[in-house]
Design a protein around this motif. Structure first.
Motif, PDB file in Angstrom:
ATOM      1  N   LYS A   1       0.855  -1.181   0.000  1.00  0.00           N
ATOM      2  CA  LYS A   1       0.000   0.000   0.000  1.00  0.00           C
ATOM      3  C   LYS A   1       0.889   1.227   0.000  1.00  0.00           C
ATOM      4  O   LYS A   1       1.899   1.276   0.698  1.00  0.00           O
ATOM      5  CB  LYS A   1      -0.880   0.000   1.249  1.00  0.00           C
ATOM      6  CG  LYS A   1      -1.760  -1.219   1.388  1.00  0.00           C
ATOM      7  CD  LYS A   1      -2.416  -1.246   2.754  1.00  0.00           C
ATOM      8  CE  LYS A   1      -3.217  -2.519   2.953  1.00  0.00           C
ATOM      9  NZ  LYS A   1      -3.822  -2.604   4.316  1.00  0.00           N
ATOM     10  N   ARG A   2       0.518   2.228  -0.786  1.00  0.00           N
ATOM     11  CA  ARG A   2       1.340   3.433  -0.839  1.00  0.00           C
ATOM     12  C   ARG A   2       0.491   4.624  -1.230  1.00  0.00           C
ATOM     13  O   ARG A   2      -0.644   4.494  -1.687  1.00  0.00           O
ATOM     14  CB  ARG A   2       2.487   3.261  -1.833  1.00  0.00           C
ATOM     15  CG  ARG A   2       2.034   3.226  -3.295  1.00  0.00           C
ATOM     16  CD  ARG A   2       3.211   3.069  -4.227  1.00  0.00           C
ATOM     17  NE  ARG A   2       2.803   3.219  -5.623  1.00  0.00           N
ATOM     18  CZ  ARG A   2       3.606   3.041  -6.652  1.00  0.00           C
ATOM     19  NH1 ARG A   2       4.860   2.675  -6.447  1.00  0.00           N
ATOM     20  NH2 ARG A   2       3.172   3.209  -7.887  1.00  0.00           N
ATOM     21  N   GLU A   3       1.058   5.802  -1.036  1.00  0.00           N
ATOM     22  CA  GLU A   3       0.408   7.030  -1.451  1.00  0.00           C
ATOM     23  C   GLU A   3       0.508   7.155  -2.970  1.00  0.00           C
ATOM     24  O   GLU A   3       1.563   6.888  -3.555  1.00  0.00           O
ATOM     25  CB  GLU A   3       1.087   8.237  -0.793  1.00  0.00           C
ATOM     26  CG  GLU A   3       1.022   8.235   0.726  1.00  0.00           C
ATOM     27  CD  GLU A   3      -0.361   8.549   1.254  1.00  0.00           C
ATOM     28  OE1 GLU A   3      -1.233   8.942   0.452  1.00  0.00           O
ATOM     29  OE2 GLU A   3      -0.578   8.396   2.463  1.00  0.00           O
TER      30      GLU A   3
ATOM     31  N   VAL B   1      -0.776   2.796   6.203  1.00  0.00           N
ATOM     32  CA  VAL B   1      -1.303   3.848   5.336  1.00  0.00           C
ATOM     33  C   VAL B   1      -2.701   4.262   5.771  1.00  0.00           C
ATOM     34  O   VAL B   1      -3.029   5.461   5.826  1.00  0.00           O
ATOM     35  CB  VAL B   1      -1.318   3.383   3.869  1.00  0.00           C
ATOM     36  CG1 VAL B   1      -2.047   4.392   2.988  1.00  0.00           C
ATOM     37  CG2 VAL B   1       0.100   3.182   3.354  1.00  0.00           C
TER      38      VAL B   1
ATOM     39  N   THR C   1      -5.821   5.824  -1.743  1.00  0.00           N
ATOM     40  CA  THR C   1      -4.474   5.263  -1.721  1.00  0.00           C
ATOM     41  C   THR C   1      -4.359   4.341  -2.931  1.00  0.00           C
ATOM     42  O   THR C   1      -5.245   4.306  -3.775  1.00  0.00           O
ATOM     43  CB  THR C   1      -4.194   4.475  -0.426  1.00  0.00           C
ATOM     44  OG1 THR C   1      -5.151   3.417  -0.307  1.00  0.00           O
ATOM     45  CG2 THR C   1      -4.279   5.378   0.777  1.00  0.00           C
TER      46      THR C   1
ATOM     47  N   ARG D   1      -3.819   7.848   7.135  1.00  0.00           N
ATOM     48  CA  ARG D   1      -4.828   8.608   6.398  1.00  0.00           C
ATOM     49  C   ARG D   1      -5.966   9.042   7.318  1.00  0.00           C
ATOM     50  O   ARG D   1      -6.452  10.177   7.241  1.00  0.00           O
ATOM     51  CB  ARG D   1      -5.354   7.767   5.241  1.00  0.00           C
ATOM     52  CG  ARG D   1      -6.320   8.493   4.311  1.00  0.00           C
ATOM     53  CD  ARG D   1      -5.693   9.722   3.674  1.00  0.00           C
ATOM     54  NE  ARG D   1      -4.476   9.432   2.945  1.00  0.00           N
ATOM     55  CZ  ARG D   1      -4.462   8.985   1.698  1.00  0.00           C
ATOM     56  NH1 ARG D   1      -5.581   8.736   1.068  1.00  0.00           N
ATOM     57  NH2 ARG D   1      -3.314   8.761   1.080  1.00  0.00           N
TER      58      ARG D   1
END
Length: 297
Positions: free
Chosen positions: A148-150, A191, A256, A195
């Motif tokens: 998972k990442r921005e 993440v 995301t 968030r």
């Protein structure tokens, strides 16, 4: 009728994934000039420009973005046919890492289909937090990892899809009650945790960690017990939980994304085959989900 050459299509997909003609050539065993020539031939065949490039960047054009999932489907069908005829010629162990929630919802059928098509390949799957998966990838303990990442993060790996996020809880009263908002979250770094907290602090809404668990099952048990609310991808929100939002005093959440990353060192052929298989399968799943969403509107 024009017949697409699959070796040209495979070169295009490789460039789209690694964002580099040189790195794509290294993966496919060809020179940069040969890869460039193949892309020109493919663009001539299709009649549109697929890639925009300068000395530092390679970017998909809108036509390239539209062609990419179709190109992956072509390669997947080709590989499935050959694998079926040869009885699965790819062998060896593939070490795959993935977040628990994504692995639980999306991967079982995909991995089962891959092992049936490639009976000589074996899988070792690790479920963990993204930061831990990235460390294992760097240390050589994993061949592939879904992380998972921005969306605006470093341009590394291959984006699988964007994840719209939603607030969920057992009932609306949790979000509307006075006092700090109780959160059910995974340990930091996560993440979704980041968030949720960032959105609440930006909105000036007090919060507290009511329940912290690295386990998806533990978090969902806490949610169903009414201990707090959390942030989840829209596609993974359990149907027995209530979706919450601005009407309950909660801030909007930005998307995301999930990305597929390969180890920095050379990975076995079976790992490359699995990576392509996962990308193609998730492209297909995402397209089906989008079609269903459009039909429900």
């Amino acid at each position: 009728m024009i017949n697409l050459e699959l070796n040209l299509v495979r070169s295009f997909v490789a460039i789209a994934e690694v964002k580099s003609f040189t790195r794509a050539g290294e993966r496919l065993g060809r020179s940069q000039s040969a890869i460039s020539l193949q892309i020109r031939r493919l663009e001539d065949q299709i009649g549109v420009r697929l890639l925009s490039r300068d000395p530092r960047h390679v970017v998909l054009t809108p036509d390239g973005e539209a062609f990419l999932p179709q190109a992956r489907r072509l390669l997947r069908l080709n590989d499935e046919i050959l694998s079926g005829l040869s009885g699965g010629d790819v062998a060896g162990e593939v070490r795959l890492g993935a977040p628990e929630d994504f692995a639980t919802v999306h991967l079982p059928d995909i991995l089962g289909e891959f092992t049936r098509a490639n009976p000589k390949a074996t899988l070792a799957v690790t479920c963990d937090l993204t930061l831990n998966l990235l460390e294992q990838l760097r240390d050589g303990a994993l061949d592939l990892a879904l992380v998972k990442r921005e969306p605006l993060g470093p341009d590394v790996g291959t984006r699988v899809w964007r994840e719209p996020l939603v607030w969920v809880g057992a009932d609306e009263s949790l979000a509307e009650a006075d006092g700090p908002l109780p959160l059910v979250v995974a340990p930091s770094p996560c993440v979704y945790r980041k968030r949720a907290i960032t959105a609440l602090e930006k909105a000036g809404r007090p919060w507290r960690c009511a329940y912290t668990s690295p386990s998806l099952a533990g978090q969902q048990a806490a949610l169903r017990a009414g201990l707090g609310i959390t942030v989840l991808p829209r596609e993974m929100a359990p149907s027995d939980l209530v979706r919450l939002g601005p009407r309950h005093g909660l801030p909007e959440l930005a998307d995301t994304e999930i990305a597929l990353m390969r180890a920095p060192t050379a990975v076995p052929e079976a790992a490359n085959r699995l990576a392509d298989f996962i990308l193609l399968s998730l492209d297909r799943e995402h397209s089906l989900m989008e079609d269903q969403r459009v039909q429900l509107r």
